[in-house]
Scaffold this active site. Structure first.
Site, mmCIF file in Angstrom:
data_model
loop_
_atom_site.group_PDB
_atom_site.id
_atom_site.type_symbol
_atom_site.label_atom_id
_atom_site.label_comp_id
_atom_site.label_asym_id
_atom_site.label_seq_id
_atom_site.Cartn_x
_atom_site.Cartn_y
_atom_site.Cartn_z
ATOM 1 N N HIS A 8 65.489 7.931 11.180
ATOM 2 C CA HIS A 8 65.510 6.566 10.666
ATOM 3 C C HIS A 8 64.601 6.450 9.444
ATOM 4 O O HIS A 8 63.769 7.322 9.191
ATOM 5 C CB HIS A 8 64.946 5.586 11.707
ATOM 6 C CG HIS A 8 65.531 5.686 13.070
ATOM 7 N ND1 HIS A 8 66.435 4.780 13.562
ATOM 8 C CD2 HIS A 8 65.313 6.574 14.075
ATOM 9 C CE1 HIS A 8 66.752 5.093 14.809
ATOM 10 N NE2 HIS A 8 66.099 6.187 15.143
ATOM 11 N N TYR A 9 64.721 5.335 8.716
ATOM 12 C CA TYR A 9 63.648 4.917 7.820
ATOM 13 C C TYR A 9 63.168 3.535 8.241
ATOM 14 O O TYR A 9 63.878 2.787 8.927
ATOM 15 C CB TYR A 9 64.037 4.967 6.345
ATOM 16 C CG TYR A 9 65.218 4.136 5.890
ATOM 17 C CD1 TYR A 9 65.467 2.832 6.332
ATOM 18 C CD2 TYR A 9 66.103 4.659 4.949
ATOM 19 C CE1 TYR A 9 66.536 2.083 5.872
ATOM 20 C CE2 TYR A 9 67.180 3.914 4.481
ATOM 21 C CZ TYR A 9 67.378 2.633 4.949
ATOM 22 O OH TYR A 9 68.436 1.893 4.484
ATOM 23 N N THR A 10 61.946 3.171 7.824
ATOM 24 C CA THR A 10 61.306 1.966 8.354
ATOM 25 C C THR A 10 61.589 0.700 7.554
ATOM 26 O O THR A 10 61.451 -0.406 8.075
ATOM 27 C CB THR A 10 59.782 2.148 8.395
ATOM 28 O OG1 THR A 10 59.290 2.312 7.059
ATOM 29 C CG2 THR A 10 59.399 3.356 9.248
ATOM 30 N N GLU B 71 60.960 7.974 12.943
ATOM 31 C CA GLU B 71 60.952 7.004 11.850
ATOM 32 C C GLU B 71 60.218 7.595 10.651
ATOM 33 O O GLU B 71 59.182 8.246 10.808
ATOM 34 C CB GLU B 71 60.276 5.701 12.278
ATOM 35 C CG GLU B 71 61.083 4.857 13.247
ATOM 36 C CD GLU B 71 62.090 3.956 12.530
ATOM 37 O OE1 GLU B 71 62.194 4.040 11.290
ATOM 38 O OE2 GLU B 71 62.764 3.168 13.238
#
Length: 341
Positions: free
Chosen positions: A111-113, A175
């Site tokens: 994921h990215y945040t 993340e």
């Protein structure tokens, strides 16, 4: 007369007892033969010795793989063994462990945040969303662990891949601090790049996780892969091919296979693009690869977003959600290399 009857009765009794003894003796011989045969078979397959349990400061650990790694059927504990403590009774591990078990951790999701470092930490530790690990963008050598790998973190949400759903139950989430994308007036998305330090951290972390849990390449995925109508992360700037080439992590198609499909793919795009039967074929191929899509023969919004998710991961040069010949060839090459079992 009575004497005669007594002699006759005694003779019958003796004959009866003698017959019963003969029957018992015959049965006994047969039983002995059967018992000997069983003993021979048993001695040929001695029971395997159980792996030992480590104890450190009174806490028990089990770190031995005992099952078939080719079936992702490992059994290993990288944390302490959790056991019941029933009142008045003692739980013992005389027969521990049973071989019919495997890891909870079948997937690795990236994921990215969409937040800077400090806010990413706050949200992922203090709100109703989390991940097992957070990779910062500070240029240091630290990776933050936020959730025990043996526990579920809330990172995937409503999700699906191939036959599995609700992937929080079976995955580890990473993340990565990144601001995501900005969209212009036309809706075109421009994504934030990742730093080289971050990619090295992610690669080292991912390599460790997939090795320990024997996670197959088909189960190392983007959030956008498992929720294509809702999510875009980690987006087209994440270097999936680099992870595949340099660290042997995740999936990538074979270039030769893609080229073999290119001619027929271009013909399909030029001559069949708006035919319901062709659209249905493309949707079926997306579904076969793993995406949660129901074929209906229409270029609808779900199909567009699913194609976009495929492009984020495997064709980042163009991620407009429109099927072109190269995207179609890539999808066919992926299905050829990673068939559904």
């Amino acid at each position: 007369m009575r004497k005669t009857l007594y002699i006759i009765g005694l003779s019958v009794f003796v004959f009866s007892c003698t017959s019963q003894k003969n029957v018992k003796k015959s049965s006994y011989n047969a039983k002995t033969s059967t018992t000997q045969a069983k003993t021979t078979v048993k001695s040929a397959t001695p029971e395997k010795k159980k792996p030992e349990i480590d104890t450190e400061h009174g806490v028990e650990f089990f770190r031995t793989n005992i099952a078939d790694i080719t079936k992702n059927d490992n059994t290993a504990s990288y944390g302490s063994i959790v056991s019941a403590k029933p009142a008045g009774y003692k739980v013992v591990k005389t027969h521990f462990p049973a071989i019919a078990q495997n890891f909870r951790q079948k997937y690795l999701i990236l994921h990215y945040t969409v937040l800077p470092d400090d806010k990413s930490i706050t949200v992922l530790t203090q709100q109703s969303v989390s991940a097992h690990y957070l990779v910062n963008n500070l240029g240091d050598n630290e990776i933050y662990q936020l959730v025990d790998e043996n526990k579920r973190s809330y990172h995937a949400g409503v999700s699906s891949w191939r036959t599995d759903k609700n992937l929080n139950d079976t995955s580890i989430g990473i993340e990565i601090v990144n601001l995501g994308y900005k969209a212009d007036a036309t809706g075109y998305k421009t994504f934030e790049p990742f730093s080289e330090d971050q990619i090295k951290k992610v690669a080292a972390l991912a390599k460790d996780i997939v090795t320990r849990y024997n996670i197959p390449a088909t189960n190392v995925l983007a959030h956008s892969d498992i929720a294509p109508t809702r999510k875009q992360d980690p987006g087209p700037m994440f270097p999936w091919k680099k992870l595949y080439d340099e660290y042997q992590i995740g999936m990538w198609y074979d270039e030769m296979a893609k080229q073999n499909f290119m001619t027929s793919a271009q013909t399909d795009i030029d001559t069949k693009y708006n035919e319901p039967s062709f659209i249905f074929l493309v949707q079926t191929a997306l579904q076969k690869f793993g995406y949660d899509i129901l074929p209906n023969g229409k270029w609808d919004d779900t199909t567009k977003k699913t194609i976009e998710a495929l492009q984020y991961h495997f064709r980042p040069q163009n991620y407009n959600g429109i099927l072109d010949a190269e995207t179609w060839a890539v999808l066919q090459a992926l299905n050829q290399k990673y068939p559904t079992k």
